[in-house]
Write a protein that holds these residues in place. Structure first.
Motif, mmCIF file in Angstrom:
data_model
loop_
_atom_site.group_PDB
_atom_site.id
_atom_site.type_symbol
_atom_site.label_atom_id
_atom_site.label_comp_id
_atom_site.label_asym_id
_atom_site.label_seq_id
_atom_site.Cartn_x
_atom_site.Cartn_y
_atom_site.Cartn_z
ATOM 1 N N ALA A 114 -31.620 30.407 57.545
ATOM 2 C CA ALA A 114 -32.265 29.097 57.766
ATOM 3 C C ALA A 114 -33.504 28.959 56.889
ATOM 4 O O ALA A 114 -33.798 27.883 56.365
ATOM 5 C CB ALA A 114 -32.627 28.946 59.242
ATOM 6 N N ARG A 115 -34.212 30.071 56.708
ATOM 7 C CA ARG A 115 -35.412 30.046 55.853
ATOM 8 C C ARG A 115 -35.015 29.725 54.401
ATOM 9 O O ARG A 115 -35.617 28.884 53.747
ATOM 10 C CB ARG A 115 -36.116 31.417 55.919
ATOM 11 N N TRP A 116 -33.949 30.381 53.915
ATOM 12 C CA TRP A 116 -33.475 30.116 52.551
ATOM 13 C C TRP A 116 -33.034 28.657 52.391
ATOM 14 O O TRP A 116 -33.344 28.003 51.399
ATOM 15 C CB TRP A 116 -32.290 31.031 52.204
ATOM 16 N N ILE A 117 -32.291 28.188 53.386
ATOM 17 C CA ILE A 117 -31.743 26.821 53.304
ATOM 18 C C ILE A 117 -32.874 25.794 53.268
ATOM 19 O O ILE A 117 -32.822 24.799 52.539
ATOM 20 C CB ILE A 117 -30.741 26.600 54.469
ATOM 21 N N THR A 118 -33.936 26.084 54.018
ATOM 22 C CA THR A 118 -35.122 25.205 53.991
ATOM 23 C C THR A 118 -35.776 25.276 52.612
ATOM 24 O O THR A 118 -36.096 24.249 52.000
ATOM 25 C CB THR A 118 -36.133 25.644 55.078
ATOM 26 N N GLN A 119 -35.939 26.515 52.132
ATOM 27 C CA GLN A 119 -36.548 26.732 50.810
ATOM 28 C C GLN A 119 -35.752 26.018 49.714
ATOM 29 O O GLN A 119 -36.317 25.511 48.745
ATOM 30 C CB GLN A 119 -36.537 28.256 50.539
ATOM 31 N N LEU A 120 -34.438 25.936 49.908
ATOM 32 C CA LEU A 120 -33.570 25.323 48.895
ATOM 33 C C LEU A 120 -33.468 23.806 49.061
ATOM 34 O O LEU A 120 -32.597 23.166 48.482
ATOM 35 C CB LEU A 120 -32.181 25.972 48.932
ATOM 36 N N GLY A 121 -34.331 23.243 49.896
ATOM 37 C CA GLY A 121 -34.513 21.793 49.871
ATOM 38 C C GLY A 121 -33.851 20.987 50.977
ATOM 39 O O GLY A 121 -33.858 19.752 50.908
ATOM 40 N N ALA A 122 -33.283 21.645 51.988
ATOM 41 C CA ALA A 122 -32.621 20.868 53.050
ATOM 42 C C ALA A 122 -33.607 19.881 53.677
ATOM 43 O O ALA A 122 -34.787 20.184 53.865
ATOM 44 C CB ALA A 122 -32.073 21.795 54.122
ATOM 45 N N THR A 123 -33.088 18.690 53.986
ATOM 46 C CA THR A 123 -33.927 17.667 54.596
ATOM 47 C C THR A 123 -34.154 17.973 56.076
ATOM 48 O O THR A 123 -35.214 17.714 56.627
ATOM 49 C CB THR A 123 -33.226 16.298 54.473
ATOM 50 N N ARG A 124 -33.101 18.534 56.690
ATOM 51 C CA ARG A 124 -33.199 18.813 58.119
ATOM 52 C C ARG A 124 -32.438 20.107 58.426
ATOM 53 O O ARG A 124 -31.273 20.249 58.024
ATOM 54 C CB ARG A 124 -32.577 17.647 58.890
ATOM 55 N N VAL A 125 -33.092 21.025 59.132
ATOM 56 C CA VAL A 125 -32.453 22.289 59.519
ATOM 57 C C VAL A 125 -32.605 22.437 61.026
ATOM 58 O O VAL A 125 -33.724 22.425 61.545
ATOM 59 C CB VAL A 125 -33.101 23.494 58.791
ATOM 60 N N ILE A 126 -31.465 22.559 61.705
ATOM 61 C CA ILE A 126 -31.508 22.683 63.163
ATOM 62 C C ILE A 126 -31.226 24.133 63.550
ATOM 63 O O ILE A 126 -30.172 24.679 63.204
ATOM 64 C CB ILE A 126 -30.503 21.711 63.813
ATOM 65 N N LEU A 127 -32.205 24.722 64.217
ATOM 66 C CA LEU A 127 -32.040 26.086 64.709
ATOM 67 C C LEU A 127 -31.423 25.961 66.109
ATOM 68 O O LEU A 127 -32.053 25.424 67.020
ATOM 69 C CB LEU A 127 -33.392 26.804 64.796
ATOM 70 N N ALA A 128 -30.182 26.408 66.238
ATOM 71 C CA ALA A 128 -29.465 26.299 67.517
ATOM 72 C C ALA A 128 -29.574 27.644 68.223
ATOM 73 O O ALA A 128 -28.949 28.620 67.807
ATOM 74 C CB ALA A 128 -28.012 25.934 67.261
ATOM 75 N N CYS A 129 -30.381 27.683 69.294
ATOM 76 C CA CYS A 129 -30.727 28.964 69.924
ATOM 77 C C CYS A 129 -30.575 28.883 71.441
ATOM 78 O O CYS A 129 -30.855 27.837 72.029
ATOM 79 C CB CYS A 129 -32.179 29.322 69.621
ATOM 80 N N ARG A 130 -30.217 30.006 72.041
ATOM 81 C CA ARG A 130 -30.114 29.994 73.512
ATOM 82 C C ARG A 130 -31.494 30.069 74.150
ATOM 83 O O ARG A 130 -31.693 29.602 75.255
ATOM 84 C CB ARG A 130 -29.218 31.118 74.016
ATOM 85 N N ASN A 131 -32.428 30.703 73.447
ATOM 86 C CA ASN A 131 -33.798 30.783 73.948
ATOM 87 C C ASN A 131 -34.668 29.875 73.067
ATOM 88 O O ASN A 131 -35.021 30.227 71.936
ATOM 89 C CB ASN A 131 -34.274 32.243 73.899
ATOM 90 N N VAL A 132 -35.004 28.709 73.618
ATOM 91 C CA VAL A 132 -35.696 27.690 72.821
ATOM 92 C C VAL A 132 -37.100 28.153 72.426
ATOM 93 O O VAL A 132 -37.581 27.851 71.321
ATOM 94 C CB VAL A 132 -35.714 26.344 73.589
#
Ligand SMILES: NC(=O)c1ccc[n+]([C@@H]2O[C@H](COP(=O)([O-])OP(=O)(O)OC[C@H]3O[C@@H](n4cnc5c(N)ncnc54)[C@H](OP(=O)(O)O)[C@@H]3O)[C@@H](O)[C@H]2O)c1
Length: 325
Positions: A42-60
């Motif tokens: 997710a960190r890489w995908i953000t670094q590579l310019g994604a407009t929106r990254v959703i972290l889907a986690c069981r522990n919010v």
């Protein structure tokens, strides 16, 4: 098959380049991204310019901590990262999450269905042994429920979108004795506490993932949907996946052979942005390979058909119509 020499060579001498694909303008979901490979991907995908990254986690709460860590290291705008609740041990949670994706997201370019477990003890969630619920039934339920959103995005924005599942080279060492049962009894046998071989269970789940990705690729041809469905193996990496294993030997094995989590995550990102040639395939170290062992040839085709013949009614029983892509 799984060769120790090949393993040592891959772990110590193969270099993994940093990902370079552009995620500019894209919306991406990474499941199980509060730690480990999912967080680093997710960190890489953000670094590579994604407009929106959703972290889907069981522990919010853990997800929020991960989001802060990504914001701090990438300097992305605060609204780039969202944390949404998703518990893969609950079909209701998977369905609620998918409904939220359908109704709240204007587009979805990639689902990296990374969440997974390596359980050593027998435990039941949703009437299956927990590994089977998390790594197989919920992962494919999520994939099938979200595929229409990925296809809609592909058509609307004239692009290709991605649905990526985590496999593992450990599929090669799976014994999978549960397959030697009469037709229609594989899942029931996997769910038997009396016969469960938990030291083989993770390997079996990864073998099943690889064959079911191939099947899903056949059911949802890329030409029709615009969704590239594939599977990745990041190699043996430091992460929490072996959290139930401890001791000097495990620690030494990690020190000697494990890839850094960030390095392994590069492959998740590569495969989540791989070309259309990867559709239906498994890509260890980012390369399409021919499957071996019980996944190979006629035996593999038969096993794939049997797994799908059992999984599809299970998925339909949870959410009617979900497998009709
Ligand atoms: N590490 C390796 O060497 C390796 C090699 C090949 C493939 N993989 C695969 O890579 C994927 C990521 O694993 P990892 O190595 O990064 O391990 P990890 O550090 O244990 O991360 C697994 C992630 O999945 C989440 N998760 C587990 N069960 C969940 C559930 N029921 N609902 C929602 N999220 C759940 C975990 O959340 P919590 O923190 O809340 O538990 C965590 O965020 C797994 O599918 C694994 O099989 C790993």
């Amino acid at each position: 098959m799984f060769s120790p020499f090949w393993f040592i060579h891959r772990q110590l001498f193969v270099t993994i380049d940093k990902p370079t694909a552009s995620f500019t303008g894209k919306t991406v979901i990474v499941t199980g991204s509060n730690q480990g490979l999912g967080l680093e991907a997710a960190r890489w995908i953000t670094q590579l310019g994604a407009t929106r990254v959703i972290l889907a986690c069981r522990n919010v709460d853990k997800g929020r901590t991960a989001a802060t860590s990504i914001r701090n290291s990438t300097q992305c705008s605060p609204e780039t990262i969202d944390v949404w609740a998703l518990d893969m041990s609950s079909y209701a949670s998977v369905q609620a999450f998918s409904e939220r994706v359908k109704t709240e997201l204007p587009r979805l370019d990639c689902l990296l269905a990374n969440a997974g477990i390596m359980a050593t003890k027998y435990n039941v969630t949703e009437n299956n042994e927990e590994t089977i619920t998390t790594n197989i039934v919920s992962s494919f339920l999520l994939g099938f429920l979200i595929h229409p959103k990925l296809a809609e995005t592909a058509h609307k924005f004239n692009t290709e979108t991605h649905l990526t599942f985590p496999g593992s080279e450990l599929y090669k060492v799976a014994k999978f004795k549960e397959r030697k049962v009469p037709e229609g009894k594989i899942f029931a046998t996997l769910n038997s506490k009396e016969t469960a071989n938990m030291s083989d269970r993770y390997n079996v789940s990864k073998l099943m993932t690889i064959l079911l990705v191939e099947k899903m690729g056949e059911l949802a041809p890329l030409g029709k949907s615009g969704v590239i469905i594939n599977a990745v193996c990041p190699g043996f990496c430091y992460s929490g996946i072996t959290r139930e294993y401890s001791g000097f030997a495990v620690s030494m094995f990690h020190k000697m052979f494990a890839r850094e989590t960030e390095v392994g995550s590069r492959l998740l990102v590569d495969v989540s942005s791989a070309s259309s040639a990867s559709h239906g395939h498994y890509l260890p170290d980012g390369k399409i390979v021919t499957l071996v062992g019980m996944c190979k040839g006629k035996e593999g085709q038969e096993l794939k058909a049997r797994l799908w013949a059992e999984l599809s009614p299970k998925l339909e029983g949870i959410h009617e119509g979900v497998t009709k892509l």
